[in-house]
Design an enzyme around this catalytic site. Structure first.
Site, PDB file in Angstrom:
ATOM      1  N   ARG A  23     -13.411 -15.501   2.875  1.00  0.00           N
ATOM      2  CA  ARG A  23     -12.118 -16.047   2.454  1.00  0.00           C
ATOM      3  C   ARG A  23     -12.203 -17.528   2.050  1.00  0.00           C
ATOM      4  O   ARG A  23     -11.252 -18.288   2.238  1.00  0.00           O
ATOM      5  CB  ARG A  23     -11.064 -15.890   3.558  1.00  0.00           C
ATOM      6  N   ARG A  27      -6.039 -20.127   0.885  1.00  0.00           N
ATOM      7  CA  ARG A  27      -4.960 -21.074   1.163  1.00  0.00           C
ATOM      8  C   ARG A  27      -5.343 -22.347   1.890  1.00  0.00           C
ATOM      9  O   ARG A  27      -4.547 -23.259   1.977  1.00  0.00           O
ATOM     10  CB  ARG A  27      -3.836 -20.362   1.925  1.00  0.00           C
ATOM     11  N   ARG A  36      -2.304 -20.703  -7.492  1.00  0.00           N
ATOM     12  CA  ARG A  36      -1.510 -19.528  -7.132  1.00  0.00           C
ATOM     13  C   ARG A  36      -0.066 -19.691  -7.606  1.00  0.00           C
ATOM     14  O   ARG A  36       0.541 -18.744  -8.086  1.00  0.00           O
ATOM     15  CB  ARG A  36      -1.544 -19.309  -5.621  1.00  0.00           C
ATOM     16  N   ASP A  73      -8.975  -8.550  -4.085  1.00  0.00           N
ATOM     17  CA  ASP A  73      -8.571  -8.114  -2.747  1.00  0.00           C
ATOM     18  C   ASP A  73      -9.032  -6.679  -2.541  1.00  0.00           C
ATOM     19  O   ASP A  73      -9.193  -5.933  -3.519  1.00  0.00           O
ATOM     20  CB  ASP A  73      -7.048  -8.193  -2.573  1.00  0.00           C
ATOM     21  N   TYR A 148      -4.254   0.352   5.843  1.00  0.00           N
ATOM     22  CA  TYR A 148      -3.102  -0.278   5.170  1.00  0.00           C
ATOM     23  C   TYR A 148      -2.289   0.758   4.386  1.00  0.00           C
ATOM     24  O   TYR A 148      -1.070   0.678   4.304  1.00  0.00           O
ATOM     25  CB  TYR A 148      -3.571  -1.394   4.231  1.00  0.00           C
TER      26      TYR A 148
HETATM   27  O1  CP3 Z   1     -12.532 -15.875  -0.861  1.00  0.00           O
HETATM   28  C1  CP3 Z   1     -12.666 -14.656  -0.675  1.00  0.00           C
HETATM   29  O2  CP3 Z   1     -13.079 -14.165   0.393  1.00  0.00           O
HETATM   30  C2  CP3 Z   1     -12.428 -13.710  -1.827  1.00  0.00           C
HETATM   31  C3  CP3 Z   1     -11.201 -13.032  -1.892  1.00  0.00           C
HETATM   32  C4  CP3 Z   1     -10.711 -12.079  -0.816  1.00  0.00           C
HETATM   33  C5  CP3 Z   1      -9.323 -11.971  -0.507  1.00  0.00           C
HETATM   34  N1  CP3 Z   1      -9.156 -10.915   0.341  1.00  0.00           N
HETATM   35  C6  CP3 Z   1      -8.272 -12.834  -1.062  1.00  0.00           C
HETATM   36  C7  CP3 Z   1      -6.970 -12.902  -0.383  1.00  0.00           C
HETATM   37  C8  CP3 Z   1     -11.373 -11.106  -0.069  1.00  0.00           C
HETATM   38  C9  CP3 Z   1     -12.859 -10.817   0.032  1.00  0.00           C
HETATM   39  C10 CP3 Z   1     -10.376 -10.376   0.652  1.00  0.00           C
HETATM   40  C11 CP3 Z   1     -10.673  -9.233   1.526  1.00  0.00           C
HETATM   41  C12 CP3 Z   1      -9.602  -8.621   2.316  1.00  0.00           C
HETATM   42  N2  CP3 Z   1      -8.292  -8.434   1.966  1.00  0.00           N
HETATM   43  C13 CP3 Z   1      -9.805  -8.007   3.575  1.00  0.00           C
HETATM   44  C14 CP3 Z   1     -11.129  -7.905   4.293  1.00  0.00           C
HETATM   45  C15 CP3 Z   1     -11.519  -9.183   4.915  1.00  0.00           C
HETATM   46  C16 CP3 Z   1     -10.723  -9.566   6.119  1.00  0.00           C
HETATM   47  O3  CP3 Z   1     -10.163 -10.667   6.098  1.00  0.00           O
HETATM   48  O4  CP3 Z   1     -10.675  -8.794   7.070  1.00  0.00           O
HETATM   49  C17 CP3 Z   1      -8.556  -7.516   4.008  1.00  0.00           C
HETATM   50  C18 CP3 Z   1      -8.287  -6.792   5.314  1.00  0.00           C
HETATM   51  C19 CP3 Z   1      -7.614  -7.776   2.970  1.00  0.00           C
HETATM   52  C20 CP3 Z   1      -6.179  -7.391   2.925  1.00  0.00           C
HETATM   53  C21 CP3 Z   1      -5.324  -8.591   2.886  1.00  0.00           C
HETATM   54  N3  CP3 Z   1      -5.141  -9.360   1.769  1.00  0.00           N
HETATM   55  C22 CP3 Z   1      -4.570  -9.152   3.944  1.00  0.00           C
HETATM   56  C23 CP3 Z   1      -4.509  -8.603   5.353  1.00  0.00           C
HETATM   57  C24 CP3 Z   1      -3.938 -10.266   3.434  1.00  0.00           C
HETATM   58  C25 CP3 Z   1      -2.935 -11.118   4.147  1.00  0.00           C
HETATM   59  C26 CP3 Z   1      -3.570 -12.017   5.121  1.00  0.00           C
HETATM   60  C27 CP3 Z   1      -3.836 -13.331   4.474  1.00  0.00           C
HETATM   61  O5  CP3 Z   1      -4.913 -13.890   4.688  1.00  0.00           O
HETATM   62  O6  CP3 Z   1      -2.905 -13.817   3.800  1.00  0.00           O
HETATM   63  C28 CP3 Z   1      -4.326 -10.418   2.079  1.00  0.00           C
HETATM   64  C29 CP3 Z   1      -3.934 -11.491   1.149  1.00  0.00           C
HETATM   65  C30 CP3 Z   1      -5.030 -12.326   0.576  1.00  0.00           C
HETATM   66  N4  CP3 Z   1      -6.215 -11.863   0.100  1.00  0.00           N
HETATM   67  C31 CP3 Z   1      -4.985 -13.741   0.403  1.00  0.00           C
HETATM   68  C32 CP3 Z   1      -6.190 -14.103  -0.205  1.00  0.00           C
HETATM   69  C33 CP3 Z   1      -6.609 -15.470  -0.650  1.00  0.00           C
HETATM   70  C34 CP3 Z   1      -3.803 -14.640   0.713  1.00  0.00           C
HETATM   71  C35 CP3 Z   1      -2.758 -14.375  -0.299  1.00  0.00           C
HETATM   72  C36 CP3 Z   1      -1.957 -15.574  -0.678  1.00  0.00           C
HETATM   73  O7  CP3 Z   1      -2.441 -16.389  -1.459  1.00  0.00           O
HETATM   74  O8  CP3 Z   1      -0.831 -15.646  -0.183  1.00  0.00           O
END
Ligand code: CP3
Length: 340
Positions: A23, A27, A36, A73, A148
């Site tokens: 990640r 943010r 964003r 994602d 999910y």
């Molecule tokens: O930088 C990176 O790692 C690349 C991008 C990436 C994102 N999500 C961007 C993202 C990757 C590799 C993921 C994987 C992901 N997404 C997982 C597996 C990794 C983990 O953390 O367990 C999971 C379970 C998800 C599903 C998901 N997407 C959730 C649960 C959330 C909300 C939680 C959060 O951190 O906000 C997201 C949203 C998300 N995916 C964001 C980002 C940057 C935040 C969204 C925003 O900008 O508001």
């Protein structure tokens, strides 16, 4: 030139170890928050190569990490299978829970082709990244993605998906194998577009009993690994079965992934045993990065002292949290690189 992360995946010891953070594009970076805002919604970021390339590069420019991870994602896969998906500020992903009937009706043919914008992002990234930076593609593991789709949102222990799996075993198995099929094709296309290695995020594998771990985590991931390797036998794959505990050993042996991503609860003694069987990645508690100071230094040192003599990619044990200060990320990187 062989990139450092790839050397480690192949079993070489590189010290100081190469670094990236799960990640890392997100943010905690003000430049991410600004992009964003301009992009509109979160999915607009994922599906626009211009924006996705920009946010993938942001942490590389700022920190000089050894690997970039494609910005997307794990839930884009159910999205192109026709499931609705929304991201609401502060609430995480929201979907309409899938029913057994909808699982039976899922149409997987051509789904991976709908992710062309992601492949375009990968192609552009490989051109724009520094030569020495590894580019990682990724997907979610079928179990984690399914949790999910079934609950419709994140839950602390994935009770809705576990219960669904016991009550509707046939539909659940179909869902996992459909996801495995599309995810394999998705990874193959990312690899062909220029990803150097591929990570499978099995973030919720830690809530399953041993039997379910075998059927829901290992089996579909094995299917994905086999399918990718049938086309590209040399493809390097990283598995991250968060919370798998002692089942980490089985996970590598039975799925065939090359490198294991370790969460921070894995004890060093066990991590060393796992490292004798192949490369490991991890495993700093992301909250040490929030705390900074001594808690951070000690966490970094312990990982280097215990795992630095073998094939290690330094990473967090899960994603960086939005409140982690940028200064602390620099502190971590400096501490690791000054050990050279
Ligand atoms: O930088 C990176 O790692 C690349 C991008 C990436 C994102 N999500 C961007 C993202 C990757 C590799 C993921 C994987 C992901 N997404 C997982 C597996 C990794 C983990 O953390 O367990 C999971 C379970 C998800 C599903 C998901 N997407 C959730 C649960 C959330 C909300 C939680 C959060 O951190 O906000 C997201 C949203 C998300 N995916 C964001 C980002 C940057 C935040 C969204 C925003 O900008 O508001």
């Amino acid at each position: 030139m062989k990139r450092k992360v790839l050397k480690v995946i192949d079993g070489e010891t590189v010290f100081p170890p190469p670094i990236w953070m799960m990640r890392q594009a997100g943010r905690h970076l003000p430049e991410y928050r600004a992009t964003r805002k301009n992009a509109g919604g979160f999915l607009d970021l994922c599906y626009s190569p211009d924006f996705a390339v920009e946010v993938t590069l942001q942490p590389i420019r700022r920190y000089g990490f050894d690997a970039a991870i494609l910005f997307s994602d794990i839930l884009v896969v159910p999205h192109v299978l026709g499931r609705d998906l929304r991201f609401e500020e502060g609430r995480g992903p929201l979907m309409t829970p899938i029913t057994t009937q909808e699982i039976n009706d899922l149409e997987i043919n051509g789904a991976a082709l709908k992710l062309e914008a992601v492949y375009e992002t990968v192609r552009r990234l490989r051109k724009e990244l520094p030569e020495e930076t590894t580019l990682l593609g990724f997907c979610g593991a079928p179990w984690t993605v399914a949790t999910y789709m079934i609950a419709g949102h994140g839950t602390p222990d994935q009770a809705p998906a576990r219960l669904f799996a016991y009550q509707h075993p046939e539909a659940f198995e179909k869902l996992l194998m459909d996801l495995a099929e599309v995810s394999a094709e998705y990874l193959i296309r990312q690899y062909e577009a220029g990803a150097d290695a591929l990570q499978i995020f099995d973030s919720w594998s830690g809530v399953l009993d041993e039997d379910c771990f075998e059927r829901f985590c290992i089996k579909p991931v094995r299917y994905i690994v086999d399918k990718v390797r049938a086309v590209h036998p040399e493809a390097r794959i990283i598995g991250f079965p968060k919370g798998a505990g002692t089942l980490y050993t089985d996970y590598r042996e039975k799925t065939g992934v090359n490198m294991l991503g370790l969460d921070w609860s894995v004890p060093y003694s066990f991590a060393k045993t796992l490292q004798k069987q192949g490369a490991v990645q991890g495993n700093l508690d992301p909250l040490r990065l929030v705390a900074g100071g001594k808690a951070l230094d000690e966490g970094v040192d312990r990982i280097l002292d215990n795992l630095g003599q073998g094939p290690l990619v330094f990473n967090l044990g899960h994603g960086i949290t939005p409140q982690a200060p940028i200064d602390h990320v620099h502190q971590m990187i400096n501490r690791i690189r000054s050990r050279g």
